[in-house]
Motif scaffolding. Structure first.
Motif, PDB file in Angstrom:
ATOM      1  N   LYS A 124      31.120 -76.567  26.051  1.00  0.00           N
ATOM      2  CA  LYS A 124      29.938 -76.156  26.815  1.00  0.00           C
ATOM      3  C   LYS A 124      29.256 -77.434  27.275  1.00  0.00           C
ATOM      4  O   LYS A 124      28.847 -78.275  26.459  1.00  0.00           O
ATOM      5  CB  LYS A 124      28.992 -75.314  25.966  1.00  0.00           C
ATOM      6  N   CYS A 130      25.898 -70.624  30.320  1.00  0.00           N
ATOM      7  CA  CYS A 130      26.078 -69.370  29.592  1.00  0.00           C
ATOM      8  C   CYS A 130      27.349 -69.384  28.770  1.00  0.00           C
ATOM      9  O   CYS A 130      27.466 -68.665  27.787  1.00  0.00           O
ATOM     10  CB  CYS A 130      26.143 -68.191  30.572  1.00  0.00           C
ATOM     11  N   CYS A 131      28.301 -70.244  29.177  1.00  0.00           N
ATOM     12  CA  CYS A 131      29.672 -69.994  28.751  1.00  0.00           C
ATOM     13  C   CYS A 131      30.413 -71.264  28.329  1.00  0.00           C
ATOM     14  O   CYS A 131      30.013 -72.375  28.635  1.00  0.00           O
ATOM     15  CB  CYS A 131      30.445 -69.327  29.890  1.00  0.00           C
ATOM     16  N   ASP A 153      31.774 -66.452  26.569  1.00  0.00           N
ATOM     17  CA  ASP A 153      30.682 -67.006  25.762  1.00  0.00           C
ATOM     18  C   ASP A 153      31.228 -67.755  24.556  1.00  0.00           C
ATOM     19  O   ASP A 153      30.640 -68.724  24.085  1.00  0.00           O
ATOM     20  CB  ASP A 153      29.716 -65.914  25.318  1.00  0.00           C
ATOM     21  N   SER A 170      37.467 -62.867  23.783  1.00  0.00           N
ATOM     22  CA  SER A 170      36.241 -63.448  24.326  1.00  0.00           C
ATOM     23  C   SER A 170      35.391 -62.336  24.924  1.00  0.00           C
ATOM     24  O   SER A 170      35.813 -61.178  25.008  1.00  0.00           O
ATOM     25  CB  SER A 170      36.556 -64.503  25.398  1.00  0.00           C
ATOM     26  N   ALA A 173      31.315 -63.223  29.718  1.00  0.00           N
ATOM     27  CA  ALA A 173      29.886 -63.484  29.874  1.00  0.00           C
ATOM     28  C   ALA A 173      29.505 -63.897  31.291  1.00  0.00           C
ATOM     29  O   ALA A 173      28.483 -63.463  31.825  1.00  0.00           O
ATOM     30  CB  ALA A 173      29.444 -64.557  28.883  1.00  0.00           C
ATOM     31  N   ALA A 177      26.363 -62.234  33.291  1.00  0.00           N
ATOM     32  CA  ALA A 177      25.104 -62.970  33.148  1.00  0.00           C
ATOM     33  C   ALA A 177      24.283 -62.795  34.423  1.00  0.00           C
ATOM     34  O   ALA A 177      24.737 -63.106  35.521  1.00  0.00           O
ATOM     35  CB  ALA A 177      25.381 -64.441  32.879  1.00  0.00           C
ATOM     36  N   LEU A 184      21.840 -62.476  29.242  1.00  0.00           N
ATOM     37  CA  LEU A 184      22.789 -62.213  28.164  1.00  0.00           C
ATOM     38  C   LEU A 184      22.096 -61.812  26.879  1.00  0.00           C
ATOM     39  O   LEU A 184      22.637 -61.038  26.081  1.00  0.00           O
ATOM     40  CB  LEU A 184      23.671 -63.439  27.933  1.00  0.00           C
TER      41      LEU A 184
END
Length: 422
Positions: A124, A130-131, A153, A170, A173, A177, A184
């Motif tokens: 990240k 977000c992910c 995510d 997974s 996300a 989002a 989220l």
């Protein structure tokens, strides 16, 4: 072998790449954090390195010698509050991810079905993202990037059915989002997607796990208040101004809206499109159904699903369950059928010891660890049972370098003694 336990743990702390052969993994409070610093706690699941804190190092010992290191990024010779991952072999050293807010190792030495053993990193770049980005590198020399998956995510590779096939789980996300202005944090269950490599192709195999999705749907339905659902069906669906709703009413209806979408996504992502649209028609404002249906399909088309090479039909049958090798009953040092699993990350919950507890209180865990290094099941045995539930829940997020038989990762039964006093 018991008198070698302390040295075995020390060896792991120095380098997880050193083969660890022992009868029982014995770890006290501090030993749980020799691989990953407690300061790198950021979210659940935990990551190995956050903002430059936390480290990991392992070598694919006895096979190729490719080494993976995760730790603080270096800026002008000094550690920065960012993380990086590097891979090295022979005289070659290559930084494969740097300047990351979070960096994690999901799997090491694992057979993901791409024909070579791999290390799977997830990155990240910033706290605002977000992910995670999932990077799959070969552990052969020279190492190379085999696949990148974005938009989840968090990623977790596991042999879900213990049938010898490893899936990558997974949440999609990035696809949802901001969907319908929902963040989220308002979603209890962003759409789950399950991936697997077959014949070198990355497939969406979510439809092979209907039982999992049905369980999620049942839990979501239990959280929906009947009157709130009726009120939502009487709204404009989008819940955009002018609504004539109070802040409290709008909050309740947004909650229902998120739950309805989660049910629709669960059916849709598990390959049951008719059930998805039937549920949408039953729970969504009638005048808004066509608009939201098109929006749902468009969001999915731009998520992780857009990165796969194909979709499983849900058939094909399951392989036979894999053999489980025994790593619990060794009576002493010497040659073994397998190399024991080695910890990547083991977080113990913060126990609060009752005053009457004995200082030597200890739990003995019996684990089934799959060929991807994930805990499939855990049972506790010992005199002290009050902390069992929390500890067993924590094992769901533990990660290991799997056991090896020769050069092949295998599933095994293992055991771990956990001190509750420190």
């Amino acid at each position: 072998m018991w008198n070698q336990a302390s040295e075995a743990v020390a060896n792991i702390c120095r380098s997880v790449g050193v083969p660890w052969r022992c009868r029982t993994m014995t770890l006290a409070w501090l030993a749980f954090f020799c691989v990953v610093s407690s300061a790198c706690r950021a979210q659940i699941p935990d990551v190995l390195c956050k903002e430059g804190i936390g480290s990991f190092e392992a070598a694919f010992t006895g096979v190729t010698g490719v080494k993976v290191r995760v730790g603080a990024a270096k800026k002008g010779g000094f550690a920065a509050r960012l993380c990086e991952a590097a891979m090295s072999w022979d005289q070659h050293n290559e930084v494969v991810a740097t300047d990351a807010f979070q960096l994690d190792v999901d799997a090491f030495g694992v057979d993901l079905g791409v024909g070579v053993p791999v290390v799977a990193l997830q990155v990240k770049k910033s706290s605002a993202d977000c992910c995670m980005t999932y990077l799959i590198y070969s552990l052969q020399k020279p190492s190379r990037l085999l696949r990148t998956i974005t938009g989840g995510d968090f990623f977790s590779a596991a042999d879900t059915d213990l049938d010898g096939r490893v899936e990558i789980w997974s949440h999609d996300a990035a696809a949802v989002a901001g969907f319908e202005t929902l963040v989220l944090g308002e979603l209890d269950a962003p759409p789950t997607i399950v991936l697997r490599f077959e014949g070198g192709r990355l497939l969406d195999v979510s439809s092979e796990f209907p039982t999992y999705f049905d369980g999620e749907i049942a839990k979501i339905r239990e959280t929906i208040d009947r009157q709130d659902l009726l009120d939502f069906k009487s709204s404009n669906g989008a819940l955009t101004p002018p609504t004539g709703l109070s802040a409290e009413q709008l909050h309740r209806l947004r909650h229902v809206k998120a739950r309805v979408l989660e049910i629709v996504w669960a059916y849709l992502y598990s390959g049951r499109e008719q059930e998805a649209w039937r549920s949408l028609a039953e729970m969504w404002p009638a005048a808004d159904v066509e608009r939201i249906r098109a929006a749902v399909l468009d969001a999915r088309a731009h998520g992780i699903r857009a990165q796969v090479d194909g979709v499983s039909t849900g058939g094909g049958g399951k392989k036979k369950r894999v053999a489980l090798f025994d790593d619990t009953s060794r009576s002493g040092p010497g040659k073994s059928e397998i190399i024991s699993p080695r910890p990547i990350q083991l977080r113990r919950p913060p126990f609060r010891m009752p005053e009457q507890s004995l200082p030597e209180a200890e739990l003995l865990l019996y684990l089934v660890i799959d060929s991807a290094g994930k805990v499939c099941s855990a049972e506790a045995s010992g005199k002290t049972k009050w902390a069992d539930a929390e500890l067993l829940r924590a094992t769901e997020e533990w990660k290991f370098i799997p056991a090896f038989k020769g050069n092949r990762p295998v599933a095994c039964r293992s055991r771990l003694a956990v001190s509750l006093t420190r």
